[in-house]
Design an enzyme around this catalytic site. Structure first.
Site, PDB file in Angstrom:
ATOM      1  N   THR A 145     -44.417   0.443  48.313  1.00 41.66           N
ATOM      2  CA  THR A 145     -44.559   0.405  46.712  1.00 41.66           C
ATOM      3  C   THR A 145     -43.151  -0.351  46.355  1.00 41.66           C
ATOM      4  O   THR A 145     -41.867   0.133  46.809  1.00 41.66           O
ATOM      5  CB  THR A 145     -44.210   1.943  46.342  1.00 41.66           C
ATOM      6  OG1 THR A 145     -45.414   2.781  46.688  1.00 41.66           O
ATOM      7  CG2 THR A 145     -44.258   2.048  44.811  1.00 41.66           C
TER       8      THR A 145
ATOM      9  N   PHE B 108     -52.717   3.813  47.706  1.00 42.66           N
ATOM     10  CA  PHE B 108     -52.827   5.106  46.857  1.00 42.66           C
ATOM     11  C   PHE B 108     -53.088   6.264  47.430  1.00 42.66           C
ATOM     12  O   PHE B 108     -53.763   7.124  46.875  1.00 42.66           O
ATOM     13  CB  PHE B 108     -53.893   4.782  45.713  1.00 42.66           C
ATOM     14  CG  PHE B 108     -53.459   3.365  44.668  1.00 42.66           C
ATOM     15  CD1 PHE B 108     -52.602   3.583  43.590  1.00 42.66           C
ATOM     16  CD2 PHE B 108     -53.813   2.159  44.973  1.00 42.66           C
ATOM     17  CE1 PHE B 108     -52.399   2.810  42.955  1.00 42.66           C
ATOM     18  CE2 PHE B 108     -53.578   0.880  44.244  1.00 42.66           C
ATOM     19  CZ  PHE B 108     -52.844   1.409  43.282  1.00 42.66           C
ATOM     20  N   LEU B 109     -53.161   6.103  48.833  1.00 41.13           N
ATOM     21  CA  LEU B 109     -53.529   7.123  49.580  1.00 41.13           C
ATOM     22  C   LEU B 109     -52.506   8.417  49.078  1.00 41.13           C
ATOM     23  O   LEU B 109     -51.388   8.439  49.020  1.00 41.13           O
ATOM     24  CB  LEU B 109     -53.392   7.071  51.175  1.00 41.13           C
ATOM     25  CG  LEU B 109     -52.172   6.796  51.807  1.00 41.13           C
ATOM     26  CD1 LEU B 109     -51.219   8.054  52.180  1.00 41.13           C
ATOM     27  CD2 LEU B 109     -52.429   6.136  53.250  1.00 41.13           C
ATOM     28  N   LYS B 110     -53.200   9.798  49.149  1.00 40.89           N
ATOM     29  CA  LYS B 110     -52.380  10.939  49.151  1.00 40.89           C
ATOM     30  C   LYS B 110     -52.116  11.535  50.471  1.00 40.89           C
ATOM     31  O   LYS B 110     -53.113  12.019  51.326  1.00 40.89           O
ATOM     32  CB  LYS B 110     -53.395  12.083  48.271  1.00 40.89           C
ATOM     33  CG  LYS B 110     -53.607  11.356  46.928  1.00 40.89           C
ATOM     34  CD  LYS B 110     -54.424  12.383  46.228  1.00 40.89           C
ATOM     35  CE  LYS B 110     -55.959  12.744  46.643  1.00 40.89           C
ATOM     36  NZ  LYS B 110     -56.808  11.495  46.678  1.00 40.89           N
ATOM     37  N   GLU B 111     -51.034  12.193  50.706  1.00 38.98           N
ATOM     38  CA  GLU B 111     -50.736  12.824  51.855  1.00 38.98           C
ATOM     39  C   GLU B 111     -51.416  14.025  52.008  1.00 38.98           C
ATOM     40  O   GLU B 111     -51.727  14.775  50.761  1.00 38.98           O
ATOM     41  CB  GLU B 111     -49.142  13.167  51.967  1.00 38.98           C
ATOM     42  CG  GLU B 111     -48.323  11.955  52.559  1.00 38.98           C
ATOM     43  CD  GLU B 111     -46.871  12.255  52.638  1.00 38.98           C
ATOM     44  OE1 GLU B 111     -46.368  13.437  52.735  1.00 38.98           O
ATOM     45  OE2 GLU B 111     -46.203  11.395  52.355  1.00 38.98           O
TER      46      GLU B 111
ATOM     47  N   LYS C  67     -49.214   0.084  40.855  1.00 43.74           N
ATOM     48  CA  LYS C  67     -48.754   1.424  41.751  1.00 43.74           C
ATOM     49  C   LYS C  67     -47.912   2.172  41.042  1.00 43.74           C
ATOM     50  O   LYS C  67     -48.080   3.510  40.766  1.00 43.74           O
ATOM     51  CB  LYS C  67     -48.146   0.991  43.045  1.00 43.74           C
ATOM     52  CG  LYS C  67     -47.696   1.784  43.886  1.00 43.74           C
ATOM     53  CD  LYS C  67     -48.755   2.798  44.225  1.00 43.74           C
ATOM     54  CE  LYS C  67     -48.158   4.028  44.867  1.00 43.74           C
ATOM     55  NZ  LYS C  67     -49.173   5.131  45.429  1.00 43.74           N
TER      56      LYS C  67
ATOM     57  N   CYS D 230     -42.953  10.321  46.872  1.00 43.32           N
ATOM     58  CA  CYS D 230     -43.510   9.166  46.174  1.00 43.32           C
ATOM     59  C   CYS D 230     -43.074   9.310  44.536  1.00 43.32           C
ATOM     60  O   CYS D 230     -42.293   8.553  44.114  1.00 43.32           O
ATOM     61  CB  CYS D 230     -45.031   8.885  46.205  1.00 43.32           C
ATOM     62  SG  CYS D 230     -45.132   8.078  47.707  1.00 43.32           S
TER      63      CYS D 230
ATOM     64  N   LYS E 222     -46.652  19.887  49.527  1.00 43.82           N
ATOM     65  CA  LYS E 222     -47.968  20.218  49.251  1.00 43.82           C
ATOM     66  C   LYS E 222     -48.748  20.408  50.411  1.00 43.82           C
ATOM     67  O   LYS E 222     -48.133  20.381  51.429  1.00 43.82           O
ATOM     68  CB  LYS E 222     -48.527  19.041  48.342  1.00 43.82           C
ATOM     69  CG  LYS E 222     -48.949  17.771  49.316  1.00 43.82           C
ATOM     70  CD  LYS E 222     -49.755  16.913  48.288  1.00 43.82           C
ATOM     71  CE  LYS E 222     -49.958  15.600  49.091  1.00 43.82           C
ATOM     72  NZ  LYS E 222     -50.970  14.838  48.236  1.00 43.82           N
TER      73      LYS E 222
HETATM   74  P1  NAD Z   1     -41.828   6.506  56.214  1.00 39.41           P
HETATM   75  O1  NAD Z   1     -40.646   6.658  56.139  1.00 39.41           O
HETATM   76  O2  NAD Z   1     -42.922   7.579  56.760  1.00 39.41           O
HETATM   77  O3  NAD Z   1     -42.136   5.092  57.210  1.00 39.41           O
HETATM   78  C1  NAD Z   1     -41.437   4.093  57.106  1.00 39.41           C
HETATM   79  C2  NAD Z   1     -41.290   3.338  58.494  1.00 39.41           C
HETATM   80  O4  NAD Z   1     -40.698   1.934  58.335  1.00 39.41           O
HETATM   81  C3  NAD Z   1     -40.091   4.279  59.354  1.00 39.41           C
HETATM   82  O5  NAD Z   1     -40.956   4.554  60.647  1.00 39.41           O
HETATM   83  C4  NAD Z   1     -39.079   3.048  59.806  1.00 39.41           C
HETATM   84  O6  NAD Z   1     -38.548   3.474  61.101  1.00 39.41           O
HETATM   85  C5  NAD Z   1     -39.987   1.937  59.695  1.00 39.41           C
HETATM   86  N1  NAD Z   1     -39.009   0.756  59.609  1.00 39.41           N
HETATM   87  C6  NAD Z   1     -37.815   0.513  58.673  1.00 39.41           C
HETATM   88  N2  NAD Z   1     -37.432  -0.664  58.820  1.00 39.41           N
HETATM   89  C7  NAD Z   1     -38.326  -1.469  59.439  1.00 39.41           C
HETATM   90  C8  NAD Z   1     -38.250  -2.662  60.063  1.00 39.41           C
HETATM   91  N3  NAD Z   1     -37.419  -3.675  59.378  1.00 39.41           N
HETATM   92  N4  NAD Z   1     -39.075  -3.035  60.887  1.00 39.41           N
HETATM   93  C9  NAD Z   1     -40.240  -2.159  61.179  1.00 39.41           C
HETATM   94  N5  NAD Z   1     -40.139  -0.621  60.981  1.00 39.41           N
HETATM   95  C10 NAD Z   1     -39.324  -0.422  59.964  1.00 39.41           C
HETATM   96  O7  NAD Z   1     -42.647   5.879  54.770  1.00 39.41           O
HETATM   97  P2  NAD Z   1     -43.807   5.864  54.023  1.00 39.41           P
HETATM   98  O8  NAD Z   1     -43.915   7.520  53.520  1.00 39.41           O
HETATM   99  O9  NAD Z   1     -44.912   5.505  55.110  1.00 39.41           O
HETATM  100  O10 NAD Z   1     -43.991   5.079  52.832  1.00 39.41           O
HETATM  101  C11 NAD Z   1     -43.849   3.438  53.169  1.00 39.41           C
HETATM  102  C12 NAD Z   1     -43.899   2.911  51.782  1.00 39.41           C
HETATM  103  O11 NAD Z   1     -45.296   3.333  51.257  1.00 39.41           O
HETATM  104  C13 NAD Z   1     -43.096   3.359  50.750  1.00 39.41           C
HETATM  105  O12 NAD Z   1     -42.702   2.165  49.969  1.00 39.41           O
HETATM  106  C14 NAD Z   1     -43.871   4.288  49.831  1.00 39.41           C
HETATM  107  O13 NAD Z   1     -43.321   4.570  48.679  1.00 39.41           O
HETATM  108  C15 NAD Z   1     -45.238   3.921  49.879  1.00 39.41           C
HETATM  109  N6  NAD Z   1     -46.583   4.836  49.606  1.00 39.41           N
HETATM  110  C16 NAD Z   1     -46.113   6.045  50.369  1.00 39.41           C
HETATM  111  C17 NAD Z   1     -47.133   6.890  50.296  1.00 39.41           C
HETATM  112  C18 NAD Z   1     -47.195   8.486  50.927  1.00 39.41           C
HETATM  113  O14 NAD Z   1     -47.924   9.188  50.590  1.00 39.41           O
HETATM  114  N7  NAD Z   1     -46.088   8.675  51.790  1.00 39.41           N
HETATM  115  C19 NAD Z   1     -48.200   6.666  49.483  1.00 39.41           C
HETATM  116  C20 NAD Z   1     -48.398   5.519  48.947  1.00 39.41           C
HETATM  117  C21 NAD Z   1     -47.550   4.290  48.980  1.00 39.41           C
END
Ligand code: NAD
Length: 457
Positions: free
Chosen positions: A121, A156-159, A215, A271, A332
């Site tokens: 995002t 757009f997935l939900k944890e 988003k 998020c 949640k």
């Molecule tokens: P997260 O923290 O679980 O995972 C991010 C990963 O990226 C980590 O494992 C980290 O070590 C790795 N990383 C960082 N820099 C790196 C690099 N240069 N090369 C390789 N790996 C690297 O984050 P997340 O919850 O998966 O969220 C990721 C993105 O998706 C965010 O922008 C978030 O806003 C978005 N998003 C998250 C969700 C959710 O429900 N978690 C839903 C939709 C969108």
């Protein structure tokens, strides 16, 4: 198709596993070697229903692999998904250092055409920054001949329901640049997502900036509904109305609908809080105040304290000698994610007021211990009054409790045996931050019950 996922967190691992499941060859990369070692050894670093089966079967079928070797990961995928974190910076804006580091790595090592997909995002305009970072590396290498295009494909997935959401998306948003490499990249994306569109077309193709904006707009709308209902719930408590009846009364209007109208202890997670902050920051940087969203955030901060205020109103400011059972730690159900979880604010207030807390969560205990050690770095001694359980029977934590505080609506909490509950607790008092029960039947059972906005104070 050969796909690389950069960042193997919640989004990256789910995306990688699901894209492997439909037949692609996926390599998930991460800079965190502990995470990659664990995945290579058959473990899963996060809790997400159904995910371990998909990861296991696709790893066994050799369609899914994991690496910390950045050069190899760039070489692998024709399509490179960037799914790294975008945490809030000190001023609330999204910190793009991980996204841009991933982009530079692509520019540093690519040898042929690459479709670079922003899945993280990110603020409007980020795709241009990603493209500039890649181009800079290519220029440094003297390889300006290499072509690429940056696509925006927000997730757009939900944890808690991530695999299901990824496999059956409401929509697939694809933002592309309308030039020759952009049209070629769009072709790759259409082919990649074709299996998800068999029943009906779910893809919304648009320009990159609109996709990036979509988003934030979606999360902002959802957070607004939550804060709106929470504020009305607090008023319902004052005027003697029941917010549950109100919810059903307004949800039946198809223009409003029933979703996301539950009053509670405020939104948390990785998020909503950061995305609302980032969008208000983007607006400010562009000379506009998003007044509605600024209020949404302020209302949510207050809402995290509503339950503890109810506790303090009943038991007084000094809670020494009191024991509180707490059901639900994760922000949640069906996740172990503790980022911005309201339980952290509640535990903080209770421990600092002198209480003992006995918490139950089916999944998130270990992660809670990790984050509370950080939250209480200034006063680690307070954590001696904190204990945990993930027992099958959540009633186990009720022994001698002055009250039960419900923070997360795990299924196991839906119909407790009230006779046992009363026998176990010192006083049968429930503060229900998720409105799980009917105030009337609780009263009939001899339980003192306070929900959120349920005319039960
Ligand atoms: P997260 O923290 O679980 O995972 C991010 C990963 O990226 C980590 O494992 C980290 O070590 C790795 N990383 C960082 N820099 C790196 C690099 N240069 N090369 C390789 N790996 C690297 O984050 P997340 O919850 O998966 O969220 C990721 C993105 O998706 C965010 O922008 C978030 O806003 C978005 N998003 C998250 C969700 C959710 O429900 N978690 C839903 C939709 C969108």
């Amino acid at each position: 198709m050969n796909i690389t996922i950069i960042g193997t967190g919640y989004v990256g691992l789910v995306t990688g596993a699901c894209l492997a499941d439909i037949g692609n060859n996926v390599l998930c990369a991460d800079v965190d070697s502990r995470k990659i070692d664990m995945l290579k050894a058959g473990g899963i670093p996060i809790y997400e229903p159904g995910l371990s089966d998909v990861v296991e079967s696709n790893a066994a079928a050799r369609r899914l692999d994991f690496t910390t070797d950045i050069e190899a990961s760039v070489a692998h995928g024709d399509v490179q998904f960037i799914a790294v974190g975008t945490p809030p910076d000190e001023d609330g804006s999204a910190d793009l250092q991980y996204v841009l580091a991933a982009a530079r790595n692509i520019g540093r090592y690519m040898e042929g055409f690459k479709v670079v997909v922003d899945k993280s995002t990110v603020p409007v305009g980020t795709a241009d920054k990603v493209a500039a970072a890649i181009q800079e590396e290519l220029d440094t290498r003297g390889r300006a001949d290499l072509r690429f295009s940056v696509i925006s494909n927000p997730e757009f997935l939900k944890e808690g329901a991530a695999v299901e959401d990824f496999m059956r998306p409401d929509r697939i948003v694809i933002g592309y640049k309308d030039d020759e490499p952009g049209r070629e990249a769009l072709g790759w994306m259409r082919k990649l997502y074709a299996p998800f569109n068999r029943n009906h077309e779910r893809t919304r193709v648009m320009d990159v900036r609109s996709a990036e904006f979509t988003k934030y707009a979606a999360n902002a709308m959802l957070a607004t509904r939550i804060s709106f209902m929470n504020e009305l719930a607090n008023l319902a408590d004052r005027v003697g109305a029941d917010i549950e009846s109100v919810r059903q009364g307004i949800g039946s209007d198809p223009r409003i609908g029933y979703s996301f109208l539950y009053a509670g202890t405020g939104y948390g997670g990785s998020c909503f809080p950061k995305d609302i902050q980032a969008l208000t920051r983007i607006a400010r940087d562009n000379g506009q105040n998003l007044r509605v969203l600024e209020s949404v955030e302020a209302v949510n901060e207050d809402q995290k304290r509503v339950l503890t205020n109810k506790v303090l109103a009943r038991f007084g400011d000094k809670l020494e000698g009191r024991t509180f059972a707490l059901w639900g730690l994760a922000f949640k159900p069906n996740t172990d994610d503790m980022r911005e979880a309201p339980s952290r604010v509640i535990i903080d207030a209770l421990l600092r007021a002198g209480a003992k807390v006995v918490a139950h969560d089916p999944i998130a205990v270990e992660e809670t211990q990790r984050v509370l050690a950080l939250d209480f770095a200034d006063a680690p001694g307070l954590l001696e009054r904190m204990s945990y359980s993930s027992a099958k029977d959540p009633l186990e934590v009720l022994a001698n409790a002055d009250a039960l505080i419900i923070v997360t609506e795990w299924k196991a909490y839906r119909s407790p045996n009230l006779e046992r509950l009363k026998a176990l607790m010192k006083t049968p008092v429930i503060f229900d931050g998720r409105n799980l029960y009917e105030p009337g039947s609780m009263k009939d059972s001899g339980v003192v019950y306070q929900g959120i906005g349920r005319n039960s104070a």
